[in-house]
Design a protein around this motif. Structure first.
Motif, PDB file in Angstrom:
ATOM      1  N   LEU A 156     -23.869   8.189  38.080  1.00  0.00           N
ATOM      2  CA  LEU A 156     -24.745   8.613  39.169  1.00  0.00           C
ATOM      3  C   LEU A 156     -26.114   9.042  38.661  1.00  0.00           C
ATOM      4  N   ALA A 157     -26.172   9.850  37.605  1.00  0.00           N
ATOM      5  CA  ALA A 157     -27.451  10.365  37.108  1.00  0.00           C
ATOM      6  C   ALA A 157     -28.361   9.229  36.651  1.00  0.00           C
ATOM      7  N   GLU A 158     -27.762   8.212  36.026  1.00  0.00           N
ATOM      8  CA  GLU A 158     -28.563   7.083  35.549  1.00  0.00           C
ATOM      9  C   GLU A 158     -29.213   6.362  36.728  1.00  0.00           C
ATOM     10  N   LEU A 159     -28.449   6.147  37.831  1.00  0.00           N
ATOM     11  CA  LEU A 159     -29.005   5.470  39.011  1.00  0.00           C
ATOM     12  C   LEU A 159     -30.114   6.307  39.631  1.00  0.00           C
ATOM     13  N   LEU A 160     -29.950   7.626  39.657  1.00  0.00           N
ATOM     14  CA  LEU A 160     -30.958   8.489  40.251  1.00  0.00           C
ATOM     15  C   LEU A 160     -32.239   8.482  39.429  1.00  0.00           C
TER      16      LEU A 160
END
Length: 635
Positions: free
Chosen positions: A482-486
């Protein structure tokens, strides 16, 4: 007293009479002995003033005995036939060679109810025939002392010399019958006998009134029970024809009416459903009557008034129908829905004066119950018809929406194919595939490429929206960081914000779930649309995105994505509208901000598919905050 009596004695000319009255008679004799003694005096013709007193005493004794017998019969039995016979028998005991008969007036005919002394007597008399007919018509007693001298005498029984007829008069001067006394002795009926008959007639009337009252009370109690059941039954019915059928059929039979009809107003006419006790009339018989016709029913419908006619032959407005040939009286009650007349309840009887005050109150209650039931059924049918019409409209709209989505999908595909070709050729020109490009062409080519990509994004949005609305779009669930996509999405947006002169910040909580299960492409599309929307409506200030862990409404672990801006803001009354397709807060042709109004609609549909929700908080002139809540694992 003895001397006075002897002085007043006068001998009868009949010298063979050996009976001598006692000056003290009457003090020790029983009624039977008194009657016998007075009878002997009358037969011998021997009279004194004291004898006259004895005769009067005997007559009074007979009268008292007659009244006592009638009173005992009245108190001991409620059967009218027994009471009539007892009254006739008691009255006959007061006369010599009596012939006594009692007739009651029913359906405009005198019907024999009891008699004494006759071998055979006519059972029915017309109201204009003989002494009984005269008394029934005039309502006054009639005495014929010598029938041989009376031209109006009609010989029915041989040997009759005197006649006396006394009317039976009910409260309100209603003549209900005649008491007839005839004798075979001339001049034997005098005023005394008339007085006796009138007294007996009063007792007979009292018996009839008592019986009618008891019968009426019993019938009223039964009718109230029936009305109570009818009310419950009618309330449960929601079909007008079924309600009318119940009123004209089973209700009419339960209340024992000759005919009950329900007329409903339809444009300029009234359609009647006929319910009659005539055997050849079907229960579904209908009659149509113009409202402008002058009848009892149309008068009640036009004026909203109760109409009561005790004798229909006396009212020219009465309209006889072949289905009710025996109608004698009629009552018509309006049926109301609020202040509107919707029809009438028409009740007819085969008797004159059939509807008394209690009957009118009963029928008013029935009319009220019928009005409520029919009005409710009409409303229900209207709602049912509206529901069916709405269903057809919704199906038509759904079909139109389906065709629209198909058109959008097809046209989007057809537009995207040539647009991709245009963009490909522009890219080839910019890469000097067709030779060196003059510097003056660089700016126009960049504009063509930029607007082509903008148009391609718009076409993609139209295609996505059409697929979502048609239910042809499915999520591609996968596991991703999730953090990478954000971070990737924020980096792309930061460049756009800087180009617009806006501050941009991205805050990602380290406690966020590291790996989530979702459609990464669609999640990135949601965030990108929200950020693009914030950038578009913010002219100065900043745009920020913050993501924190949370718990969804269903209690599952999840995360919140909050996109905040300092733009123009949204009024509270527009919160629901901003998620509608092709809808913008400013829908005028002179609006400052472009866009087709599909971004938030697509976001809402995708978030719903992901089992999440979106909320908005905003204030006009100060900016907006969109909060998206999603579960860590999308089922």
């Amino acid at each position: 007293m003895a001397n006075e009596t002897n002085d007043e004695e006068t001998m009868n000319p009949n010298e063979n009479n050996n009976i001598k009255p006692s000056t003290h008679i009457g003090t020790n004799l029983q009624p039977e002995q008194l009657n016998m003694y007075v009878t002997q005096l009358e037969e011998t013709g021997y009279y004194t003033s004291q004898n006259d007193i004895l005769i009067r005493i005997r007559h009074q004794s007979q009268e008292l005995q007659m009244l006592h017998q009638i009173r005992v019969a009245l108190l001991s039995n409620t059967d009218l036939n027994y009471l009539f016979q007892a009254a006739v028998g008691a009255l006959a005991g007061c006369f010599d060679s009596p012939l006594v008969a009692l007739y009651l007036l029913e359906n405009n005919q005198l019907h024999l109810k009891a008699y004494k002394g006759y071998d055979k007597l006519v059972q029915t008399i017309a109201p204009d025939y003989g002494i009984c007919g005269q008394v029934a018509q005039s309502g006054k007693p009639l005495l014929i002392e010598d029938v041989s001298q009376a031209t109006e005498y009609i010989a029915n029984v041989p040997g009759v010399c005197s006649q006396l007829g006394v009317p039976l008069i009910h409260q309100g001067n209603e003549i209900i019958g005649v008491l007839l006394v005839e004798t075979t002795q001339k001049n034997s009926l005098k005023e005394r006998e008339m007085r006796l008959c009138r007294t007996a007639a009063d007792y007979v009337v009292l018996a009839v009134e008592t019986s009618r009252s008891q019968t009426s009370e019993q019938r009223r109690a039964e009718q109230l029970l029936v009305l109570n059941r009818i009310g419950r039954e009618l309330v449960s019915l929601l079909d007008v024809s079924e309600i009318i059928s119940r009123i004209t059929g089973s209700v009419r039979r339960k209340l024992n009416y000759y005919s009950v009809n329900v007329g409903l107003i339809n444009e300029e006419k009234m359609v009647f459903s006929i319910g009659s006790s005539e055997k050849d009339v079907a229960e579904d018989t209908q009659v149509s009557l113009p409202l402008d016709e002058d009848t009892l029913t149309t008068y009640a419908a036009r004026n909203g008034e109760l109409v009561l006619v005790h004798d229909v032959s006396q009212d020219k407005r009465y309209h006889r129908l072949p289905e009710m040939p025996r109608t004698q009286s009629e009552i018509v009650l309006p049926l109301r829905d609020a202040n509107r007349i919707i029809g009438v309840l028409d009740v007819q009887s085969d008797r004159v004066f059939a509807f008394d005050d209690d009957e009118v109150i009963l029928l008013k209650t029935l009319a009220d119950q019928t009005s409520i039931a029919i009005a409710n059924a009409i409303r229900f049918q209207d709602i049912h018809l509206q529901k069916e019409e709405l269903g057809r409209t919704n199906r038509a709209l759904a079909e139109a929406n389906r065709l629209k989505n198909e058109f959008l999908a097809n046209i989007s595909h057809e537009l995207r194919t040539p647009l991709n070709s245009i963009m490909g050729y522009v890219e080839m020109i910019q890469s000097d595939f067709y030779g060196e490009v003059p510097k003056t062409f660089s700016d126009p080519l960049e504009r063509v490429e930029r607007n082509s990509r903008r148009l391609l994004n718009l076409i993609n949005d139209v295609l996505d929206l059409s697929k979502l609305e048609a239910g042809r779009e499915n999520l591609q669930i996968e596991k991703f960081a999730l953090a990478e996509l954000l971070h990737f999405t924020c980096d792309t947006t930061r460049e756009q914000a800087i180009a617009q002169g806006l501050a941009f910040s991205c805050e990602i909580d380290p406690n966020l779930p590291r790996i989530v299960e979702n459609d990464s492409r669609r999640l990135r599309q949601i965030i990108t649309n929200l950020l693009a929307n914030a950038l578009k409506f913010t002219q100065k200030g900043e745009v920020s995105m913050k993501t924190v862990p949370t718990t969804t409404k269903s209690g599952q672990p999840g995360y919140k994505i909050m996109v905040k801006d300092t733009g123009i803001g949204i009024a509270k009354e527009d919160y629901d509208h901003i998620f509608e397709s092709f809808r913008q807060v400013d829908g005028s042709t002179t609006r400052m901000f472009g866009g087709a109004g599909m971004g938030l609609t697509i976001c809402l549909k995708l978030i719903s598919m992901m089992q999440g929700n979106i909320e908005v908080e905003s204030e006009v002139g100060k900016g907006s905050t969109f909060t998206v809540t999603l579960p860590s694992i999308v089922p």
